[in-house]
Write a protein that holds these residues in place. Structure first.
Motif, PDB file in Angstrom:
ATOM      1  N   LYS A 177      10.159   9.018   8.045  1.00 44.27           N
ATOM      2  CA  LYS A 177       9.592   8.111   9.039  1.00 44.27           C
ATOM      3  C   LYS A 177      10.340   6.768   9.029  1.00 44.27           C
ATOM      4  N   ILE A 178      10.670   6.284   7.842  1.00 47.43           N
ATOM      5  CA  ILE A 178      11.353   5.000   7.714  1.00 47.43           C
ATOM      6  C   ILE A 178      12.754   5.087   8.319  1.00 47.43           C
ATOM      7  N   ARG A 179      13.469   6.154   8.026  1.00 47.45           N
ATOM      8  CA  ARG A 179      14.840   6.272   8.549  1.00 47.45           C
ATOM      9  C   ARG A 179      14.854   6.286  10.071  1.00 47.45           C
ATOM     10  N   LYS A 180      13.794   6.813  10.649  1.00 44.23           N
ATOM     11  CA  LYS A 180      13.719   6.864  12.123  1.00 44.23           C
ATOM     12  C   LYS A 180      13.500   5.491  12.739  1.00 44.23           C
ATOM     13  N   SER A 195      16.412  -1.573   3.294  1.00 50.51           N
ATOM     14  CA  SER A 195      15.750  -2.069   2.077  1.00 50.51           C
ATOM     15  C   SER A 195      14.362  -1.457   1.905  1.00 50.51           C
ATOM     16  N   CYS A 196      13.700  -1.086   3.011  1.00 53.91           N
ATOM     17  CA  CYS A 196      12.473  -0.272   2.875  1.00 53.91           C
ATOM     18  C   CYS A 196      12.851   1.038   2.177  1.00 53.91           C
ATOM     19  N   ALA A 197      13.895   1.673   2.698  1.00 52.86           N
ATOM     20  CA  ALA A 197      14.295   2.990   2.184  1.00 52.86           C
ATOM     21  C   ALA A 197      14.713   2.897   0.721  1.00 52.86           C
ATOM     22  N   GLN A 210      -9.408   5.497  -2.352  1.00 53.46           N
ATOM     23  CA  GLN A 210      -9.453   4.194  -1.709  1.00 53.46           C
ATOM     24  C   GLN A 210      -8.030   3.725  -1.436  1.00 53.46           C
ATOM     25  N   GLU A 211      -7.874   3.056  -0.322  1.00 54.69           N
ATOM     26  CA  GLU A 211      -6.565   2.566  -0.004  1.00 54.69           C
ATOM     27  C   GLU A 211      -6.240   1.346  -0.840  1.00 54.69           C
ATOM     28  N   SER A 212      -5.067   1.324  -1.411  1.00 57.42           N
ATOM     29  CA  SER A 212      -4.674   0.139  -2.165  1.00 57.42           C
ATOM     30  C   SER A 212      -4.263  -0.958  -1.186  1.00 57.42           C
ATOM     31  N   GLU A 213      -4.274  -2.202  -1.693  1.00 62.33           N
ATOM     32  CA  GLU A 213      -3.814  -3.322  -0.851  1.00 62.33           C
ATOM     33  C   GLU A 213      -2.383  -3.097  -0.413  1.00 62.33           C
ATOM     34  N   LEU A 214      -1.599  -2.558  -1.338  1.00 60.10           N
ATOM     35  CA  LEU A 214      -0.183  -2.357  -1.021  1.00 60.10           C
ATOM     36  C   LEU A 214       0.002  -1.296   0.073  1.00 60.10           C
ATOM     37  N   ALA A 215      -0.786  -0.214  -0.011  1.00 57.31           N
ATOM     38  CA  ALA A 215      -0.672   0.837   1.012  1.00 57.31           C
ATOM     39  C   ALA A 215      -1.052   0.288   2.387  1.00 57.31           C
ATOM     40  N   LEU A 216      -2.119  -0.526   2.419  1.00 55.11           N
ATOM     41  CA  LEU A 216      -2.531  -1.128   3.690  1.00 55.11           C
ATOM     42  C   LEU A 216      -1.463  -2.072   4.223  1.00 55.11           C
ATOM     43  N   LEU A 217      -0.910  -2.872   3.318  1.00 55.83           N
ATOM     44  CA  LEU A 217       0.152  -3.791   3.724  1.00 55.83           C
ATOM     45  C   LEU A 217       1.343  -3.017   4.296  1.00 55.83           C
ATOM     46  N   MET A 218       1.679  -1.918   3.638  1.00 59.19           N
ATOM     47  CA  MET A 218       2.811  -1.113   4.089  1.00 59.19           C
ATOM     48  C   MET A 218       2.618  -0.624   5.519  1.00 59.19           C
ATOM     49  N   ARG A 219       1.385  -0.205   5.797  1.00 59.96           N
ATOM     50  CA  ARG A 219       1.149   0.284   7.161  1.00 59.96           C
ATOM     51  C   ARG A 219       1.243  -0.831   8.187  1.00 59.96           C
ATOM     52  N   LEU A 267      -0.443  12.773   1.092  1.00 60.37           N
ATOM     53  CA  LEU A 267      -0.499  12.048   2.345  1.00 60.37           C
ATOM     54  C   LEU A 267       0.542  10.944   2.425  1.00 60.37           C
ATOM     55  N   ALA A 268       0.809  10.315   1.312  1.00 58.50           N
ATOM     56  CA  ALA A 268       1.669   9.140   1.369  1.00 58.50           C
ATOM     57  C   ALA A 268       2.974   9.338   0.593  1.00 58.50           C
ATOM     58  N   CYS A 269       2.903   9.256  -0.706  1.00 61.60           N
ATOM     59  CA  CYS A 269       4.106   9.281  -1.525  1.00 61.60           C
ATOM     60  C   CYS A 269       4.275  10.672  -2.128  1.00 61.60           C
ATOM     61  N   THR A 270       4.708  11.627  -1.326  1.00 67.70           N
ATOM     62  CA  THR A 270       4.677  13.039  -1.691  1.00 67.70           C
ATOM     63  C   THR A 270       5.119  13.352  -3.110  1.00 67.70           C
ATOM     64  N   GLN A 271       6.248  12.795  -3.517  1.00 69.75           N
ATOM     65  CA  GLN A 271       6.804  13.229  -4.786  1.00 69.75           C
ATOM     66  C   GLN A 271       6.384  12.364  -5.966  1.00 69.75           C
ATOM     67  N   GLN A 272       5.291  11.645  -5.772  1.00 67.08           N
ATOM     68  CA  GLN A 272       4.789  10.798  -6.843  1.00 67.08           C
ATOM     69  C   GLN A 272       3.908  11.565  -7.818  1.00 67.08           C
ATOM     70  N   VAL A 273       3.671  12.849  -7.551  1.00 68.60           N
ATOM     71  CA  VAL A 273       2.691  13.619  -8.312  1.00 68.60           C
ATOM     72  C   VAL A 273       2.882  13.498  -9.817  1.00 68.60           C
ATOM     73  N   GLN A 274       4.118  13.643 -10.281  1.00 65.16           N
ATOM     74  CA  GLN A 274       4.338  13.634 -11.730  1.00 65.16           C
ATOM     75  C   GLN A 274       3.925  12.319 -12.373  1.00 65.16           C
ATOM     76  N   SER A 275       4.351  11.215 -11.807  1.00 67.56           N
ATOM     77  CA  SER A 275       4.025   9.940 -12.440  1.00 67.56           C
ATOM     78  C   SER A 275       2.545   9.616 -12.266  1.00 67.56           C
ATOM     79  N   GLY A 276       1.911  10.215 -11.269  1.00 68.74           N
ATOM     80  CA  GLY A 276       0.497   9.958 -11.036  1.00 68.74           C
ATOM     81  C   GLY A 276      -0.397  10.578 -12.086  1.00 68.74           C
ATOM     82  N   GLU A 277       0.081  11.612 -12.754  1.00 70.41           N
ATOM     83  CA  GLU A 277      -0.756  12.341 -13.700  1.00 70.41           C
ATOM     84  C   GLU A 277      -1.161  11.496 -14.913  1.00 70.41           C
TER      85      GLU A 277
END
Ligand code: HEC
Length: 162
Positions: A144-147, A129-131, A42-51, A18-28
């Protein structure tokens, strides 16, 4: 034991998709203990802040496109340094604090712009700098960010127009 790890891997893939598509490997890495996967929903504080940052900056974008120069931005953005990151992700993966400072400095630069054109350029640098941080941590929302960038050309950016 093995079954747990496989299951954890699947849950992890689903939530990061849903969010950080290619994070799968480091998430393991954090999935060797059986309880952690649940928290990933659960949504992290950072994910909520990002939105919030996304929504607020889309509002700023509109104002800047109308030729206004924003005087400030939400204080809450400074919590990027303290907000907790999702399970399975780590700030240590890259120079998070430096990238976060760069982003905040770019936000400040928008408010210091002395013309609508300068505000547009500063706004686009902020988007970069977001990108920049997302390329390392969270490639999912990059499209989405580039747009978010404001197109700069003669018609949208003449001195007498908006
Ligand atoms: C210093 C690094 C950094 C900067 C700068 C940054 N992000 Fe993020 N962003 C992240 C990380 C890390 C996550 C994953 C957060 C988590 O899951 O805990 C994230 C997650 C997101 C998400 C997904 C949130 C969700 O629903 O899970 C969006 C959308 C997003 N960022 C947009 C932005 C926008 C827009 C900007 C600029 C205005 C920005 N980001 C600036 C690091 C950054």
């Amino acid at each position: 034991m093995l079954r747990k790890i496989i299951l954890g891997g699947c849950l992890c893939t689903a939530s990061f998709f849903l969010a950080c598509t290619q994070q799968v490997q480091s998430g393991e890495q954090s999935n060797s203990s059986g309880t952690k996967e649940l928290k990933m929903y659960q949504e992290s504080e950072l994910a909520l802040l990002m939105r919030t940052m996304y929504d607020n900056n889309m509002e700023l974008r509109q104002e800047i496109m109308e030729g206004k120069i924003p005087e400030n931005f939400p204080e809450r953005f400074y919590t990027i340094h303290t907000a907790t990151i999702s399970n399975g992700m780590s700030r240590e993966k890259g120079p998070f604090e430096a990238l976060a400072d760069q982003y905040l400095n770019n936000m400040k630069a928008i408010t210091r712009a002395s013309s609508p054109r300068e505000a547009k350029i500063a706004y686009n640098e902020m988007v970069m700098s977001c990108a920049g941080c997302h390329q390392i941590y969270c490639p999912g929302p990059l499209v989405k960010i580039r747009k978010m960038r404001i197109p700069l050309d003669e018609t949208t950016d003449s001195n007498h127009g908006r």
